[in-house]
Write an enzyme that holds these catalytic residues in place. Structure first.
Site, PDB file in Angstrom:
ATOM      1  N   SER A 152     102.475  17.801  48.970  1.00 24.79           N
ATOM      2  CA  SER A 152     102.225  17.599  50.395  1.00 24.79           C
ATOM      3  C   SER A 152     103.300  18.327  51.179  1.00 24.79           C
ATOM      4  O   SER A 152     104.446  18.440  50.731  1.00 24.79           O
ATOM      5  CB  SER A 152     102.260  16.110  50.734  1.00 24.79           C
ATOM      6  OG  SER A 152     102.309  15.906  52.138  1.00 24.79           O
ATOM      7  N   TYR A 191     106.826   7.846  49.476  1.00 18.81           N
ATOM      8  CA  TYR A 191     105.772   8.847  49.278  1.00 18.81           C
ATOM      9  C   TYR A 191     106.337  10.262  49.362  1.00 18.81           C
ATOM     10  O   TYR A 191     106.074  11.102  48.497  1.00 18.81           O
ATOM     11  CB  TYR A 191     104.664   8.660  50.323  1.00 18.81           C
ATOM     12  CG  TYR A 191     103.597   9.718  50.272  1.00 18.81           C
ATOM     13  CD1 TYR A 191     102.587   9.665  49.325  1.00 18.81           C
ATOM     14  CD2 TYR A 191     103.600  10.790  51.174  1.00 18.81           C
ATOM     15  CE1 TYR A 191     101.602  10.637  49.271  1.00 18.81           C
ATOM     16  CE2 TYR A 191     102.621  11.756  51.132  1.00 18.81           C
ATOM     17  CZ  TYR A 191     101.629  11.690  50.170  1.00 18.81           C
ATOM     18  OH  TYR A 191     100.667  12.667  50.116  1.00 18.81           O
TER      19      TYR A 191
END
Length: 270
Positions: free
Chosen positions: A146, A159
């Site tokens: 990401s 995360y």
């Protein structure tokens, strides 16, 4: 439909294959005449996805129900990747989860699950497939990370830490196996229209339309960048700018923006 009279290009194994980016990779690769092995937790949904891909593209599609946050699930996929009778030429490590909660308000079970799925499974499956690829001197691995992995964009969330691991791991392995003809790519999208945010309980109502990327476009870009031998793929100019800003802006300034609640490159970026 008429099935193209072309031999398959090889076998691609995709984790998290029934929705979002995983489904987009499956559709794109099937259209390019790859045989597929689809991995996900939901056996019924896997079978439906496989049947649709077989009917539409005339390729072979096998299914492997497995929860990669468990030891048994990861071990089952490792066994498939080590099977030399039908070698996997392309691995797409797409499965991943996010948590819409701060670390201090989370549970140990939830934090261990995100580590097992986002970090451990990616490492173990890559480790399982690389020996055959390096021996054949061909193959590729796409690890879905990401753009948020480039910075602490969500205070208190682990995360982004898991996605930072995937970026650094992928780039490092890519350098070491390149001489064997094997390519490894970290895919770093931003917000993608998938089920990811809904499953994580991350609200998206009211978010501007321009931040969203199309899953099919992201998958196509990743495959193109892998074939070009790139180590990292950041789809779209706007997210390239975001990644560059996160990498080169002084950490203190990034932290101030982050703590103020940056809505554009945050915990929900996938």
């Amino acid at each position: 439909m008429t099935v193209p009279d072309q031999p398959p290009r090889g076998v691609a194994l995709i984790t998290g294959a029934t929705a979002g980016l995983g489904a987009a990779f499956a559709a794109r690769l099937a259209a390019e005449r790859w045989d597929l092995t689809l991995v996900a937790r939901d056996a019924e949904r896997l079978s439906a996805s496989a049947a649709e891909l077989r009917a539409r593209h005339g390729v072979r599609v096998s299914v492997l129900p497995a929860d990669l946050a468990t030891e048994s699930g990861t071990a089952a996929v490792e066994d498939r990747l080590r099977d030399a009778t039908e070698p996997v030429e392309l691995l797409v490590n797409n499965a991943g989860i996010g948590l819409n909660k701060a670390f201090h308000g989370s549970t140990l079970d939830d934090e261990l699950r995100i580590l097992r799925l986002n970090v451990e499974a990616v490492m173990r499956l890559t480790f399982a497939v690389l020996p055959q690829m390096t021996e054949r001197r061909s193959g590729g691995v796409i690890n879905v990370s990401s753009v948020s992995g480039y910075g602490v964009t969500a205070p208190g969330s682990t995360y982004t830490a898991t996605k930072a691991y995937v970026i650094n791991f992928s780039e490092s392995i890519a350098q070491s196996v390149r001489r064997y003809g094997v390519r490894v790519l970290a895919l770093c999208p931003g917000f993608v229209r998938t089920e990811f945010h809904q499953r994580a309980g991350i609200p998206t109502a009211g978010s501007p339309g321009w931040i969203w990327l199309d899953a099919g476009t992201v998958a196509a870009k990743a495959l193109a960048d892998l074939r070009k031998g790139r180590y990292v793929s950041v789809p779209s100019v706007r997210y390239k700018i975001a990644a560059s800003a996160l990498r080169h802006t002084p950490h203190g300034l990034v932290r101030r923006f982050s703590e103020a609640g940056n809505r554009f490159v945050g915990r929900g970026a996938r």
